[in-house]
Design an enzyme around this catalytic site. Structure first.
Site, mmCIF file in Angstrom:
data_model
loop_
_atom_site.group_PDB
_atom_site.id
_atom_site.type_symbol
_atom_site.label_atom_id
_atom_site.label_comp_id
_atom_site.label_asym_id
_atom_site.label_seq_id
_atom_site.Cartn_x
_atom_site.Cartn_y
_atom_site.Cartn_z
ATOM 1 N N GLU A 26 55.356 37.216 61.585
ATOM 2 C CA GLU A 26 56.811 37.151 61.665
ATOM 3 C C GLU A 26 57.431 38.485 61.248
ATOM 4 O O GLU A 26 57.276 38.930 60.117
ATOM 5 C CB GLU A 26 57.340 36.038 60.749
ATOM 6 C CG GLU A 26 58.854 35.968 60.670
ATOM 7 C CD GLU A 26 59.346 35.023 59.577
ATOM 8 O OE1 GLU A 26 60.578 34.916 59.405
ATOM 9 O OE2 GLU A 26 58.513 34.411 58.891
ATOM 10 N N ASP B 45 56.829 33.835 56.791
ATOM 11 C CA ASP B 45 57.364 33.717 55.439
ATOM 12 C C ASP B 45 57.351 32.270 54.966
ATOM 13 O O ASP B 45 57.432 31.337 55.769
ATOM 14 C CB ASP B 45 58.807 34.240 55.387
ATOM 15 C CG ASP B 45 58.883 35.742 55.624
ATOM 16 O OD1 ASP B 45 57.849 36.410 55.456
ATOM 17 O OD2 ASP B 45 59.978 36.238 55.969
ATOM 18 N N ASP C 198 59.545 30.323 53.835
ATOM 19 C CA ASP C 198 60.913 29.836 53.735
ATOM 20 C C ASP C 198 61.225 28.998 54.969
ATOM 21 O O ASP C 198 60.348 28.727 55.790
ATOM 22 C CB ASP C 198 61.900 31.000 53.570
ATOM 23 C CG ASP C 198 61.821 31.999 54.736
ATOM 24 O OD1 ASP C 198 61.200 31.673 55.777
ATOM 25 O OD2 ASP C 198 62.378 33.102 54.613
ATOM 26 N N ASP D 267 63.028 29.676 57.665
ATOM 27 C CA ASP D 267 62.844 30.384 58.932
ATOM 28 C C ASP D 267 61.371 30.499 59.284
ATOM 29 O O ASP D 267 60.979 30.321 60.440
ATOM 30 C CB ASP D 267 63.470 31.782 58.850
ATOM 31 C CG ASP D 267 64.981 31.736 58.986
ATOM 32 O OD1 ASP D 267 65.497 30.719 59.493
ATOM 33 O OD2 ASP D 267 65.645 32.707 58.587
#
Length: 646
Positions: free
Chosen positions: A434, A507, A509, A511
């Site tokens: 990412e 990540d 998180d 997203d």
């Protein structure tokens, strides 16, 4: 060094199972633990499948043991004429012993190797069995004990004892066992996994009653029974989708030693959900029975369309791919002498199955579709396929472009893919990373000899809600297809895959979780073999860096952080990583990419119906259903629930 006959080791009884458990159950982790339960469950299922039982009960106990009970015929209790031991002792102590090698006792069976119950006994601390027959109960105990400094597996602790049952009408078999913690270290049964499998079996065995009780969690109980069988399963899988007609179509065919059940229903999505079984065993890789079913379905529908004038003489026949768009279908076949192949042994290889299934479905589906009461449903199916055919024609050029290496690989991958130098595909890894920042660190920190890096510069499209022509227009999807080199959709060929491991690195998180879900959805819908054959992984970067002086440690979740800070003592500094881009190349290698130290989660499909429901819920159009699921299951300190279910 000398090598003589005295150096040859002879393993007695079940000792070979304990020495090499992976040969029999695939490993000693969580999957292997549940495998020894499934061996006992499968024996009970064979009683149900052959009409001798209609109830199965599974219980988990606080001491870590499990039990399976059925109301079938019961294991034979008389003595074997040659071995002079009871049928019970034979089943639980001898490998390759059972009543399924020829078909007089079981017309259909999920397993033909005869090692099931004995392997469960071999890998248990103790095993207790009760057999109920003709007003009596027969009991025997087994245990794995230490003798002369060595563990001997599944040794009978008692003879088979006979007594009168308090319930003179009771029949069947009860088996309770405690998995050996010397084999399955730090493993315990997962109630959710067991419930999902029992629910699936209830769909496949129409009307049979399955019960589950987890006494570890305050007596949690669930019951499963479906009068509609696989027709109810189709309804369940389609529950979050917009339907083209209200009721699934169902056909059934039975011959002397062969049965076929087939049920399907169309929805407005752009991909198919095909769930298949042979003798209650999921065939996630398909096989000859699936080929026969697809051929029959396409032929029946095209003949119907011409008969009704929906296809004119000048029109070409619709293709199978046209009919599969938006179709949820369940195929359950029961047959003898099954031959499974493929890496995970979930692909039917019997050549005769294709013809048998094709003829059976063609005959029965032709009858069903041509009933006047089915015209509205069948017309809707043809219209859906015709719409798909129009899109297919418009996307033909895009698909051809994506397949041509000279046009797509040399253009879209320039400046994106950092390839690896090694030529051994079995050792090569592709990290789909990412963001450019993390991609840059990964490129610098990797081992160039076998690790390739493909940074994503934007989010790929959600394959669950997007037609194929638009998916192919997405730059990120095109680069992934090109990098893997194995094609996609109906043209996907796992033999052309350029990497053994495809590792999603995003990540920790929301997203990052979304990107993982989007990629997994695309792989599941258009490159399913990537997942079924074990090539897809999720990289697990640490959430925290804890440093005290020169001592640097990493924590991958909050519980690990708590333990780490306790051992560090006072005076440490704590860094919470917000993203992969915050790590320098050395840190990313050390924590996430080094095969000696990293943590990877392999993505597998343990339950196709549940995977279909999860993908539809999380990636589909029903916002309310998605919110409800997230409220119920979300735990952002754990690996994605989405990945666990797939």
């Amino acid at each position: 060094m000398g090598y003589a006959a005295k150096d040859l080791q002879v393993l007695e009884g079940l000792d070979a199972v304990r020495l090499r458990p992976g040969m029999y159950i695939g490993g000693t982790g969580n999957k292997g633990l549940h495998h020894i339960l499934w061996e006992i469950v499968d024996n009970a299922i064979d009683e149900v499948a052959n009409g001798f039982a209609n109830q199965i009960s599974v219980k988990l106990y606080p001491d870590g043991s499990a039990s399976v009970e059925d109301n079938g015929r019961g294991i034979p209790v008389d003595k074997h004429p040659k071995l002079e031991i009871s049928g019970v002792e034979l089943v639980f102590t001898k490998l390759h012993a059972g009543g399924k090698f020829e078909n007089s006792n079981y017309t259909f069976s999920g397993g033909l190797h005869g090692v099931g119950a004995s392997v469960t006994n071999a890998l248990s601390r103790w095993l207790h069995v009760e057999v109920f027959k003709e007003g009596k109960v027969y009991t025997q105990e087994f245990a794995s004990i230490e003798i002369d400094g060595k563990i001997r597996s599944g040794i009978p602790q008692t003879q088979l004892t006979e007594s009168y049952s308090s319930d003179g009408k009771k029949k069947g078999t009860f088996v309770r066992f405690l998995p050996d913690d010397r084999v399955f270290v730090n493993e315990s049964f997962d109630g959710e996994i067991i419930m999902r499998r029992l629910k699936e079996l209830a769909y496949l065995n129409k009307g049979a009653k399955f019960s589950f009780e987890d006494q570890r969690e305050g007596g949690k109980k669930r019951n499963f029974s479906f009068a509609g069988g696989i027709k109810d399963l189709v309804t369940d899988v389609n529950s979050q989708k917009k339907l083209l007609y209200p009721e699934p179509i169902y056909v059934y065919y039975q011959a002397k030693n062969f049965q076929v059940e087939f049920s399907f229903q169309n929805n407005d999505s752009y991909t198919d959900s095909l769930i298949t079984f042979v003798n209650n065993i999921p065939t996630t890789e398909g096989g000859t029975h699936v080929t026969g079913m697809k051929s029959a379905y396409t032929r029946v529908m095209n003949e119907y369309a011409r008969k009704r004038g929906l296809l004119k003489d000048k029109d070409d026949n619709l293709l199978g791919d046209d009919y599969w768009e938006g179709l949820t279908a369940v195929l359950s076949v029961r047959m003898q002498n099954t031959q499974f192949e493929g890496q995970t042994k979930t692909k039917l290889g019997n050549p005769e199955a294709r013809t048998l299934v094709e003829n059976a479905i063609y005959e029965k589906l032709t009858e069903e579709i041509n009933k006047p009461s089915s015209y509205t449903t069948a017309d809707a199916i043809i219209k859906k396929a015709q719409d798909a055919a129009k899109v297919r024609e418009t996307t033909k050029k895009s698909k051809e472009l994506a397949r041509k290496k000279n046009s797509i690989n040399n253009s879209t991958l320039i400046g994106k893919l950092a390839g690896c130098s090694g030529r051994d595909y079995s050792k090569r890894e592709l990290f789909i990373v990412e963001g450019d920042s993390a991609g840059g660190s990964a490129k610098q920190g990797r081992d160039r000899s076998f690790q390739a890096i493909l940074p994503l510069r934007g989010k790929p499209l959600n394959a669950e809600k997007t037609r194929l022509d638009k998916i192919l227009g997405n730059e990120e999807i095109r680069t992934i297809i090109s990098a893997l080199g194995a094609g996609f959709d109906s043209d996907f060929n796992i033999a052309d895959l350029k990497y053994d491991k495809v590792i999603i690195l995003a990540d920790a998180d929301q997203d990052g979780g979304h990107i993982r879900s989007i990629l997994l959805t695309f792989f599941y819908r258009y490159m399913k073999e990537l997942i079924t054959e074990g090539h897809v992984y999720i990289g697990m970067p640490p959430l925290y860096k804890v440093q005290r002086g020169n001592n640097i440690q990493y924590a991958y979740d909050d519980k690990e952080l708590e333990k780490l800070t306790e051992t560090m003592g006072k005076g440490y500094t704590l860094q919470r990583y917000k993203g992969l881009g915050e790590m320098n190349p050395e840190q990313l290698w050390e924590t996430t990419m080094d095969p000696e130290k990293r943590a990877l989660v392999q993505v597998t499909i343990s339950d196709i119906p549940e995977a279909e429901r999860i993908i539809t819920t999380l990636m589909g159009d029903d916002i309310a259903a998605r919110k409800q699921y997230i409220y119920q299951y979300a735990d952002f300190n754990k690996t994605d629930k989405f990945a666990e279910m797939i």
